[in-house]
Write a protein that holds these residues in place. Structure first.
Motif, PDB file in Angstrom:
ATOM      1  N   MET A   1       0.808  -1.417   0.352  1.00  0.00           N
ATOM      2  CA  MET A   1       0.020  -0.103  -0.124  1.00  0.00           C
ATOM      3  C   MET A   1       1.089   1.237  -0.217  1.00  0.00           C
ATOM      4  O   MET A   1       1.662   1.597   0.686  1.00  0.00           O
ATOM      5  N   ASN A   2       0.667   2.335  -0.867  1.00  0.00           N
ATOM      6  CA  ASN A   2       1.218   2.982  -1.028  1.00  0.00           C
ATOM      7  C   ASN A   2       0.840   4.633  -0.002  1.00  0.00           C
ATOM      8  O   ASN A   2      -0.216   4.374   0.094  1.00  0.00           O
ATOM      9  N   ASN A   3       1.831   5.474   0.731  1.00  0.00           N
ATOM     10  CA  ASN A   3       1.206   6.217   0.948  1.00  0.00           C
ATOM     11  C   ASN A   3       0.783   7.434   0.054  1.00  0.00           C
ATOM     12  O   ASN A   3       1.659   7.727  -0.400  1.00  0.00           O
ATOM     13  N   VAL A   4       0.318   8.537   0.516  1.00  0.00           N
ATOM     14  CA  VAL A   4      -0.183   9.506   0.085  1.00  0.00           C
ATOM     15  C   VAL A   4       0.298  10.595   0.724  1.00  0.00           C
ATOM     16  O   VAL A   4      -0.678  10.459   2.064  1.00  0.00           O
ATOM     17  N   TYR A   5       1.059  11.348   0.175  1.00  0.00           N
ATOM     18  CA  TYR A   5       0.729  13.287   1.608  1.00  0.00           C
ATOM     19  C   TYR A   5       0.705  14.079   0.820  1.00  0.00           C
ATOM     20  O   TYR A   5       1.094  13.504  -0.567  1.00  0.00           O
ATOM     21  N   ARG A  23       1.792  17.179  -4.094  1.00  0.00           N
ATOM     22  CA  ARG A  23       1.406  15.904  -3.439  1.00  0.00           C
ATOM     23  C   ARG A  23       2.025  14.429  -3.974  1.00  0.00           C
ATOM     24  O   ARG A  23       2.705  14.732  -4.801  1.00  0.00           O
ATOM     25  N   LYS A  24       1.974  14.431  -3.280  1.00  0.00           N
ATOM     26  CA  LYS A  24       3.395  12.822  -3.151  1.00  0.00           C
ATOM     27  C   LYS A  24       2.684  11.400  -3.242  1.00  0.00           C
ATOM     28  O   LYS A  24       1.805  10.863  -1.964  1.00  0.00           O
ATOM     29  N   ASN A  25       2.872  10.220  -4.132  1.00  0.00           N
ATOM     30  CA  ASN A  25       2.108   9.399  -4.261  1.00  0.00           C
ATOM     31  C   ASN A  25       2.694   7.997  -4.744  1.00  0.00           C
ATOM     32  O   ASN A  25       3.317   8.395  -5.669  1.00  0.00           O
ATOM     33  N   GLY A  26       3.971   7.567  -3.418  1.00  0.00           N
ATOM     34  CA  GLY A  26       4.886   5.852  -3.551  1.00  0.00           C
ATOM     35  C   GLY A  26       6.158   7.317  -4.476  1.00  0.00           C
ATOM     36  O   GLY A  26       6.451   8.324  -2.990  1.00  0.00           O
TER      37      GLY A  26
END
Length: 71
Positions: A1-5, A23-26
């Motif tokens: 599971m990827n963390n999203v910031y 936004r950061k996804n992976g």
């Protein structure tokens, strides 16, 4: 599971106020900038994102956190 910031910065750069949403996804970082002619109150920024989020254009960032930076 990827963390999203997600991160939202609002700052003044003559002559506009700039709202920078990232936004950061992976490993992918995307950035969107929105320009205001006036200092936006928090409620106006919130309303803008609720109304226009699907129409925002994001650009991939060239930033690579894994590269070593020499100062």
């Amino acid at each position: 599971m990827n963390n999203v910031y997600a991160n939202l910065n609002i700052y003044f750069e003559e002559p506009n106020w700039i709202c920078e949403y990232s936004r950061k996804n992976g490993d992918d970082i995307e950035i969107c900038k929105i320009f205001f002619d006036f200092e936006p109150p928090t409620c106006d920024v919130y309303k803008y994102f609720l109304k226009n989020f699907n129409n925002l254009t994001f650009q991939k960032s060239e930033f690579n956190a894994e590269k070593t930076v020499l100062l």
